[in-house]
Design a protein around this motif. Structure first.
Motif, PDB file in Angstrom:
ATOM      1  N   LEU A  30     -17.584   1.169  -7.879  1.00 12.08           N
ATOM      2  CA  LEU A  30     -18.483   1.082  -9.030  1.00 12.08           C
ATOM      3  C   LEU A  30     -19.796   1.798  -8.724  1.00 12.08           C
ATOM      4  CD1 LEU A  30     -18.395  -0.288 -11.866  1.00 12.08           C
ATOM      5  CD2 LEU A  30     -19.755  -2.127 -10.864  1.00 12.08           C
ATOM      6  N   ALA A  31     -20.351   1.562  -7.520  1.00  9.02           N
ATOM      7  CA  ALA A  31     -21.598   2.228  -7.144  1.00  9.02           C
ATOM      8  C   ALA A  31     -21.421   3.740  -7.120  1.00  9.02           C
ATOM      9  CB  ALA A  31     -22.071   1.720  -5.780  1.00  9.02           C
ATOM     10  N   SER A  32     -20.312   4.210  -6.537  1.00 13.68           N
ATOM     11  CA  SER A  32     -20.107   5.661  -6.455  1.00 13.68           C
ATOM     12  C   SER A  32     -19.822   6.251  -7.836  1.00 13.68           C
ATOM     13  CB  SER A  32     -18.983   5.989  -5.466  1.00 13.68           C
ATOM     14  OG  SER A  32     -17.747   5.428  -5.860  1.00 13.68           O
ATOM     15  N   MET A  33     -19.163   5.493  -8.722  1.00 13.12           N
ATOM     16  CA  MET A  33     -18.941   5.988 -10.083  1.00 13.12           C
ATOM     17  C   MET A  33     -20.261   6.201 -10.804  1.00 13.12           C
ATOM     18  SD  MET A  33     -16.769   4.388 -13.297  1.00 13.12           S
ATOM     19  CE  MET A  33     -18.056   3.225 -13.793  1.00 13.12           C
ATOM     20  N   TYR A  34     -21.202   5.268 -10.622  1.00 10.16           N
ATOM     21  CA  TYR A  34     -22.495   5.439 -11.266  1.00 10.16           C
ATOM     22  C   TYR A  34     -23.225   6.660 -10.717  1.00 10.16           C
ATOM     23  CZ  TYR A  34     -22.051   0.892 -13.550  1.00 10.16           C
ATOM     24  OH  TYR A  34     -21.642  -0.167 -14.342  1.00 10.16           O
ATOM     25  N   LEU A  35     -23.065   6.939  -9.407  1.00  7.35           N
ATOM     26  CA  LEU A  35     -23.630   8.174  -8.852  1.00  7.35           C
ATOM     27  C   LEU A  35     -22.972   9.379  -9.513  1.00  7.35           C
ATOM     28  CD1 LEU A  35     -23.765   7.192  -5.056  1.00  7.35           C
ATOM     29  CD2 LEU A  35     -25.723   7.480  -6.592  1.00  7.35           C
ATOM     30  N   GLY A  36     -21.655   9.288  -9.740  1.00  4.79           N
ATOM     31  CA  GLY A  36     -20.954  10.366 -10.432  1.00  4.79           C
ATOM     32  C   GLY A  36     -21.427  10.531 -11.857  1.00  4.79           C
ATOM     33  N   ASP A  37     -21.651   9.425 -12.568  1.00  2.00           N
ATOM     34  CA  ASP A  37     -22.167   9.495 -13.935  1.00  2.00           C
ATOM     35  C   ASP A  37     -23.508  10.225 -13.974  1.00  2.00           C
ATOM     36  OD1 ASP A  37     -19.983   8.019 -14.754  1.00  2.00           O
ATOM     37  OD2 ASP A  37     -21.114   6.185 -15.186  1.00  2.00           O
ATOM     38  N   LEU A  38     -24.279  10.104 -12.898  1.00  2.00           N
ATOM     39  CA  LEU A  38     -25.601  10.737 -12.830  1.00  2.00           C
ATOM     40  C   LEU A  38     -25.524  12.167 -12.305  1.00  2.00           C
ATOM     41  CD1 LEU A  38     -27.642   7.673 -11.507  1.00  2.00           C
ATOM     42  CD2 LEU A  38     -27.563   8.578 -13.839  1.00  2.00           C
ATOM     43  N   GLY A  39     -24.309  12.674 -12.121  1.00  2.00           N
ATOM     44  CA  GLY A  39     -24.146  14.084 -11.790  1.00  2.00           C
ATOM     45  C   GLY A  39     -23.653  14.395 -10.400  1.00  2.00           C
ATOM     46  N   ALA A  40     -23.548  13.396  -9.522  1.00  2.00           N
ATOM     47  CA  ALA A  40     -23.101  13.657  -8.157  1.00  2.00           C
ATOM     48  C   ALA A  40     -21.633  14.067  -8.133  1.00  2.00           C
ATOM     49  CB  ALA A  40     -23.311  12.416  -7.288  1.00  2.00           C
ATOM     50  N   ASP A  41     -21.285  14.891  -7.157  1.00  2.00           N
ATOM     51  CA  ASP A  41     -19.892  15.267  -6.909  1.00  2.00           C
ATOM     52  C   ASP A  41     -19.315  14.228  -5.959  1.00  2.00           C
ATOM     53  OD1 ASP A  41     -17.452  16.465  -6.484  1.00  2.00           O
ATOM     54  OD2 ASP A  41     -18.248  18.190  -5.377  1.00  2.00           O
ATOM     55  N   VAL A  42     -18.511  13.321  -6.488  1.00  2.00           N
ATOM     56  CA  VAL A  42     -17.985  12.200  -5.700  1.00  2.00           C
ATOM     57  C   VAL A  42     -16.561  12.539  -5.257  1.00  2.00           C
ATOM     58  CG1 VAL A  42     -17.446   9.732  -5.660  1.00  2.00           C
ATOM     59  CG2 VAL A  42     -19.401  10.568  -7.004  1.00  2.00           C
ATOM     60  N   ILE A  43     -16.350  12.570  -3.943  1.00  2.00           N
ATOM     61  CA  ILE A  43     -15.030  12.821  -3.361  1.00  2.00           C
ATOM     62  C   ILE A  43     -14.473  11.484  -2.885  1.00  2.00           C
ATOM     63  CG2 ILE A  43     -13.684  14.172  -1.732  1.00  2.00           C
ATOM     64  CD1 ILE A  43     -15.369  15.865  -3.659  1.00  2.00           C
ATOM     65  N   LYS A  44     -13.449  10.987  -3.568  1.00  2.00           N
ATOM     66  CA  LYS A  44     -12.858   9.697  -3.227  1.00  2.00           C
ATOM     67  C   LYS A  44     -11.783   9.909  -2.171  1.00  2.00           C
ATOM     68  CE  LYS A  44     -10.598   5.647  -5.364  1.00  2.00           C
ATOM     69  NZ  LYS A  44     -11.591   4.640  -4.994  1.00  2.00           N
ATOM     70  N   VAL A  45     -12.001   9.365  -0.983  1.00  2.33           N
ATOM     71  CA  VAL A  45     -11.066   9.514   0.132  1.00  2.33           C
ATOM     72  C   VAL A  45     -10.138   8.305   0.139  1.00  2.33           C
ATOM     73  CG1 VAL A  45     -10.832   9.779   2.629  1.00  2.33           C
ATOM     74  CG2 VAL A  45     -12.810  10.787   1.447  1.00  2.33           C
TER      75      VAL A  45
ATOM     76  N   ASN B 158     -13.666   4.355 -11.602  1.00  6.17           N
ATOM     77  CA  ASN B 158     -13.340   5.575 -10.849  1.00  6.17           C
ATOM     78  C   ASN B 158     -13.388   6.864 -11.647  1.00  6.17           C
ATOM     79  OD1 ASN B 158     -12.500   4.844  -7.937  1.00  6.17           O
ATOM     80  ND2 ASN B 158     -11.530   3.259  -9.191  1.00  6.17           N
ATOM     81  N   ARG B 159     -14.108   6.899 -12.758  1.00  9.01           N
ATOM     82  CA  ARG B 159     -14.287   8.187 -13.432  1.00  9.01           C
ATOM     83  C   ARG B 159     -15.262   9.051 -12.618  1.00  9.01           C
ATOM     84  NH1 ARG B 159     -17.228   4.937 -17.682  1.00  9.01           N
ATOM     85  NH2 ARG B 159     -19.432   5.013 -17.071  1.00  9.01           N
ATOM     86  N   ASN B 160     -15.330  10.324 -12.984  1.00  7.15           N
ATOM     87  CA  ASN B 160     -16.254  11.273 -12.355  1.00  7.15           C
ATOM     88  C   ASN B 160     -16.063  11.359 -10.841  1.00  7.15           C
ATOM     89  OD1 ASN B 160     -17.492  12.252 -14.677  1.00  7.15           O
ATOM     90  ND2 ASN B 160     -18.993  10.599 -14.717  1.00  7.15           N
ATOM     91  N   LYS B 161     -14.790  11.352 -10.412  1.00 13.43           N
ATOM     92  CA  LYS B 161     -14.477  11.475  -8.985  1.00 13.43           C
ATOM     93  C   LYS B 161     -13.303  12.427  -8.797  1.00 13.43           C
ATOM     94  CE  LYS B 161     -15.798   6.662  -8.143  1.00 13.43           C
ATOM     95  NZ  LYS B 161     -15.417   5.367  -7.533  1.00 13.43           N
ATOM     96  N   ARG B 162     -13.256  13.020  -7.607  1.00 13.09           N
ATOM     97  CA  ARG B 162     -12.081  13.783  -7.184  1.00 13.09           C
ATOM     98  C   ARG B 162     -11.421  13.011  -6.047  1.00 13.09           C
ATOM     99  NH1 ARG B 162     -13.760  19.874  -6.064  1.00 13.09           N
ATOM    100  NH2 ARG B 162     -15.616  18.982  -5.061  1.00 13.09           N
ATOM    101  N   SER B 163     -10.098  12.877  -6.103  1.00 10.23           N
ATOM    102  CA  SER B 163      -9.361  12.098  -5.114  1.00 10.23           C
ATOM    103  C   SER B 163      -8.684  13.013  -4.106  1.00 10.23           C
ATOM    104  CB  SER B 163      -8.300  11.236  -5.802  1.00 10.23           C
ATOM    105  OG  SER B 163      -7.416  10.657  -4.844  1.00 10.23           O
ATOM    106  N   ILE B 164      -8.909  12.696  -2.819  1.00 13.55           N
ATOM    107  CA  ILE B 164      -8.163  13.362  -1.760  1.00 13.55           C
ATOM    108  C   ILE B 164      -7.489  12.295  -0.892  1.00 13.55           C
ATOM    109  CG2 ILE B 164      -9.730  15.331  -1.739  1.00 13.55           C
ATOM    110  CD1 ILE B 164     -10.838  14.326   0.935  1.00 13.55           C
ATOM    111  N   VAL B 165      -6.317  12.611  -0.395  1.00 19.58           N
ATOM    112  CA  VAL B 165      -5.570  11.695   0.468  1.00 19.58           C
ATOM    113  C   VAL B 165      -5.745  12.112   1.915  1.00 19.58           C
ATOM    114  CG1 VAL B 165      -3.251  10.969   1.159  1.00 19.58           C
ATOM    115  CG2 VAL B 165      -3.879  11.014  -1.263  1.00 19.58           C
ATOM    116  N   LEU B 166      -6.263  11.202   2.720  1.00 17.31           N
ATOM    117  CA  LEU B 166      -6.410  11.426   4.155  1.00 17.31           C
ATOM    118  C   LEU B 166      -5.989  10.157   4.885  1.00 17.31           C
ATOM    119  CD1 LEU B 166      -9.933  13.162   4.420  1.00 17.31           C
ATOM    120  CD2 LEU B 166      -7.688  14.270   4.499  1.00 17.31           C
ATOM    121  N   ASP B 167      -5.003  10.260   5.754  1.00 16.85           N
ATOM    122  CA  ASP B 167      -4.638   9.158   6.645  1.00 16.85           C
ATOM    123  C   ASP B 167      -5.549   9.256   7.859  1.00 16.85           C
ATOM    124  OD1 ASP B 167      -3.587   7.345   8.399  1.00 16.85           O
ATOM    125  OD2 ASP B 167      -1.499   7.978   8.144  1.00 16.85           O
TER     126      ASP B 167
END
Length: 381
Positions: free
Chosen positions: A23-38, A65-74
């Motif tokens: 939720l915190a990172s989504m709000y950063l994304g709403d404010l324009g940040a490029d959020v990379i969800k690992v 989880n809007r305004n995010k890009r998802s990457i998969v990393l083990d």
């Protein structure tokens, strides 16, 4: 001229899962940040928290989880840890809510990453802190229970009751957001990031506000009292016919208006009800009198009359009625974000509005690993 978002250019490495961190990172994304969800190859647990589902993912996951890009990393794989480090090298903010010690074992501790990227703001969210409580798993319902919130929620003669949403996660996410934004502001002065820590239990205790203050000031333990307020009356729901009317009378002028509209102006001069402390002491009788006076009235008409007189009042709505009200008030509570995978999906709009900047709705919640290839190419470039 198109308004810019306040956090344009900010990069967030989001290692968090479930709700408070996302939720915190989504709000950063709403404010324009490029959020990379690992995400782990199994994905964020919340993707499976349904029904209901929107395509392969739950509506619960979609909420944070809007305004995010998802990457998969083990992160147990060395090559994937190298990719994570490359992301951290480019990041302004890192969000994580693993159990304390997990990031250390993965070679992603604050100390290690601050040496690589001294400007990094590193935010850790835990259930019970990084000290004695670090061994405890933190889930919202558990913290509502052990943190006292359930003890002051529900009817006086009923069992302790949780709040109807994961409120502690929401509050903690907002506290995390405040901490991150403060640390970013401080970085402008010092050139250095820092470690921001927030935990569910401390966030809940801080959010008990008057209930906590009453306990600390008097030693008296607050108890559940239904929809009543412990220190203000009438500040509760009243039964009006077959519906419930919420009234929030905060001063004597408002009570005088309520009494007049109820058809009993003399109540405002009755010693039992003339002041707020007196009304609190005699609240049972006051509630009985008001409900008898209002029994045959229409809730919607009463709401209009009371609101016109400056008395805070309104029907107890369900969620659908709440969205309808916000729409009627011109608050535009719903936004629709197009998605190739899911079609156009509705989201609750950000509550923020700026005079010179803008909130942005650029990306729908991502499919698991949807952006892995493009982000890894970006990191290698």
């Amino acid at each position: 001229m198109t308004a810019t978002t306040p956090l344009d250019g900010l990069v967030v490495a989001d290692f968090s899962r479930v709700l408070a961190g996302p939720l915190a990172s989504m709000y950063l994304g709403d404010l324009g940040a490029d959020v990379i969800k690992v995400e782990h190859p199994d994905g964020d647990d919340a993707r499976r928290w349904g029904p209901p589902f929107v395509g392969p993912d739950s509506a619960y996951f979609m909420s944070a989880n809007r305004n995010k890009r998802s990457i998969v990393l083990d992160l147990s794989v060395e090559e994937n840890r190298k990719a994570a480090l490359a992301l951290v090298d480019r990041a302004d903010v890192l969000m994580e809510n693993f159990r304390p010690g997990t990031m250390d074992r993965l070679g992603l501790s604050y100390e290690e990453l601050a040496r690589r990227n001294p400007r990094l703001v590193y935010c850790s969210i835990s259930g019970f802190g990084s000290g004695e409580g670090s061994r405890l798993a933190g889930y919202d319902f558990l913290v509502q229970a052990v943190g006292g919130l359930m003890s002051v929620t529900g009817e006086p003669d009923g069992p302790p009751m949780k709040v109807g949403v994961a409120l502690v996660d929401v509050i903690t996410g907002l506290h995390a957001l405040i901490g991150v934004l403060a640390a970013l502001h401080e970085r402008r002065r010092t050139g250095r990031g820092q470690h921001v820590e927030v935990n569910l239990l401390s966030s809940l205790l801080a959010s008990l506000v008057n209930q906590a203050s009453t306990y600390l000031a008097t030693g008296e333990v607050p108890v559940a009292d239904g929809n009543r307020h412990p220190s203000i009356a009438p500040y509760e729901s009243l039964t009006v016919g077959e519906r419930q009317l919420a009234v929030a009378v905060g001063n004597d002028r408002q009570f005088r208006e309520l009494a007049r509209i109820a058809g009993a102006p003399e109540l405002a001069d009755d010693a039992r009800f003339a002041s707020n402390p007196a009304r609190v002491d005699n609240r049972d009788e006051l509630q009985e009198r008001l409900e008898a006076l209002l029994a045959d009235r229409d809730v919607d008409e009463l709401t209009a009359q009371l609101s016109a007189a400056g008395v805070p009042a309104g029907p107890v709505n369900d969620v659908a009625e709440a969205f309808k009200l916000a729409t009627l008030l011109g608050l535009e509570p719903v936004v629709r974000i197009p998605s190739d995978a899911r079609g156009e999906h509705p989201h609750v709009a950000s509550p923020l509005s700026f005079s010179a900047s803008a909130v942005s709705y650029r990306l729908p919640p991502p499919r698991l690993g949807e952006h892995t290839e493009v982000v890894l190419r970006w990191l290698q470039g």
